[in-house]
Each structure stands twice: as structure tokens, then as C-alpha cells.
Design an enzyme around this catalytic site. Structure first.
Site, PDB file in Angstrom:
ATOM      1  N   GLY A  33      40.737  53.667 -58.848  1.00  0.00           N
ATOM      2  CA  GLY A  33      41.884  53.261 -58.046  1.00  0.00           C
ATOM      3  C   GLY A  33      42.975  54.315 -58.132  1.00  0.00           C
ATOM      4  CB  CYS A  34      46.632  53.954 -58.312  1.00  0.00           C
ATOM      5  SG  CYS A  34      48.095  54.936 -58.684  1.00  0.00           S
ATOM      6  CG  PHE A  35      45.301  59.999 -58.214  1.00  0.00           C
ATOM      7  CD1 PHE A  35      46.604  59.695 -57.886  1.00  0.00           C
ATOM      8  CD2 PHE A  35      44.609  60.888 -57.384  1.00  0.00           C
ATOM      9  CE1 PHE A  35      47.238  60.257 -56.779  1.00  0.00           C
ATOM     10  CE2 PHE A  35      45.229  61.465 -56.273  1.00  0.00           C
ATOM     11  CZ  PHE A  35      46.537  61.145 -55.975  1.00  0.00           C
ATOM     12  CD1 TRP A  36      49.987  59.070 -59.033  1.00  0.00           C
ATOM     13  CD2 TRP A  36      51.178  57.250 -58.538  1.00  0.00           C
ATOM     14  NE1 TRP A  36      50.656  59.311 -57.856  1.00  0.00           N
ATOM     15  CE2 TRP A  36      51.384  58.225 -57.524  1.00  0.00           C
ATOM     16  CE3 TRP A  36      51.828  56.022 -58.435  1.00  0.00           C
ATOM     17  CZ2 TRP A  36      52.231  57.988 -56.431  1.00  0.00           C
ATOM     18  CZ3 TRP A  36      52.665  55.786 -57.349  1.00  0.00           C
ATOM     19  CH2 TRP A  36      52.858  56.771 -56.367  1.00  0.00           C
ATOM     20  CB  CYS A  37      46.924  53.428 -62.835  1.00  0.00           C
ATOM     21  SG  CYS A  37      48.234  52.655 -61.858  1.00  0.00           S
TER      22      CYS A  37
END
Length: 202
Positions: A36-40
Site C-alpha cells: 500500500g502507501c509507500f510512506w507507511c
């Protein structure tokens, strides 16, 4: 474009571009995961002892050097991924797999939490027969534990394209905006629902 995109676009619009440099380490190995979100994904892998660096980017598609806007719009075949550079003398690939599973929802197709579309599928990109065998064994263990099909895919790694500089280290460079996004996305609540005390994997 998925309806939740404006949340992240609104956050990004407030950002100045920031440089993100990673130093090479000759005694390191690399692994690539989509959660999912690569920030996370950067955040939870950075917390693992033995992880030296994380880089957000794209993999799994057929468009060279895609932009973030191209990937999230769909049609490139790419997923948001994180390249994890780690020291094998401190942490092994099996441990990275353990942490990966406990930070994703393995049951959903082409989405993770509030982010929907092919770019947000969960996946493991393996670079050797050994990695593939370990990844498949870990997937089978998760399937047996929950007694239901696993949507997370396993691919042979081909190419990694780094994302734009302003995506790198987002959770550290922009902590307030990041925490707002993560909370609004319901990631932690869903992980606790699936994994209980094991959520996070550390």
C-alpha cells in the site's frame, strides 16, 4: 482515480521538494515489498534493527521511469513499493517477511486500507529462488493460519524505479501531515483487527 487520492494530493501540494540521499553499503542486501502507501511501508521497515535504508518507488509494471501521478492513475502495471536495504548479519529475509505480513491486510485485492487501485496491491518481489521459496512458505503459513485465500502476490523482481524526492522519508520530514493521513486511512485499526498483538511485527 480512487476517491481518497485528494487526501494525499492535498498533503503533497503543501510540500517543498526535499532531497533524499542514501549511502551505499557494500555488506548489504536488498528486498522489495509492496504494502500500500509507500510512506507507511518505509516507516515500519525503518523500525527493524538491521535495516540500513528504505527508498520509496515503483515496480511490477511495464512503463519506464513512471511518475507518481502516472502510477496512481492506473494503467502502468506498477505498484507503490519500498526497496529495503539491510544488513544480513543483523536481520534475515525471513524476519523482513514476518514484519511485512503483520503490516498489511493480506486478504484484499488491489487495495490496502483506504488506498484502492492496482498501485496499492500488496506484493513481494523476489530476486532469487531462495527468496521465492521463503516468500511462498510465508504466504502459505498466513493462509493456513487464517484459513482463507491470500491476495498478496509474489513476483520475480525485475526493475525498481525510485519515486520523486518529496516522497522519500515522508513520515519523518512531514510528521503531522503523515500522522493525519495514516489515522484517516484506518491502517492501525485494521492491522490490530487482523493481527491483534502481533500487529506491526516488531
Amino acid at each position: 482515480m480512487p476517491p481518497i487520492r485528494p487526501l494525499r494530493y492535498a498533503l503533497l501540494a503543501l510540500l517543498p521538494l526535499a532531497a533524499h540521499a542514501e549511502e551505499a553499503n557494500q555488506s548489504s542486501a536488498e528486498a522489495v515489498f509492496a504494502g500500500g502507501c509507500f510512506w507507511c511501508v518505509e516507516e515500519f521497515f525503518d523500525a527493524v534493527d538491521g535495516v540500513l535504508a528504505t527508498t520509496s518507488g515503483f515496480s511490477g509494471g511495464d512503463v519506464e521511469n513512471p511518475s507518481y501521478e502516472q502510477v496512481v492513475a492506473g494503467g502502468t502495471g506498477h505498484a507503490e513499493v519500498v526497496k529495503v536495504e539491510y544488513d544480513p548479519s543483523q536481520v534475515d529475509y525471513e524476519t523482513l517477511l514476518h514484519v511485512f505480513w503483520r503490516n498489511i491486510d493480506p486478504f484484499v485485492e488491489d487495495r490496502q486500507f483506504c488506498d484502492a487501485g492496482e498501485a496499492y496491491r500488496s506484493a513481494i518481489f523476489t530476486a532469487s529462488d531462495e527468496e521465492r521459496a521463503l516468500a511462498e512458505a510465508s504466504r502459505d503459513a498466513v493462509a493456513e493460519r487464517f484459513d482463507q485465500p491470500i491476495a498478496t502476490r509474489i513476483y520475480d523482481f525485475e526493475t525498481f524505479y525510485p519515486a520523486e524526492d518529496y516522497h522519500q522519508n515522508y513520515y519523518q520530514e512531514n510528521p503531522l501531515r503523515y500522522r493525519f493521513y495514516k489515522s484517516a486511512c484506518g491502517r492501525e485499526e485494521r492491522l490490530e483487527e487482523i493481527w491483534g498483538d502481533e500487529a506491526g511485527g516488531l
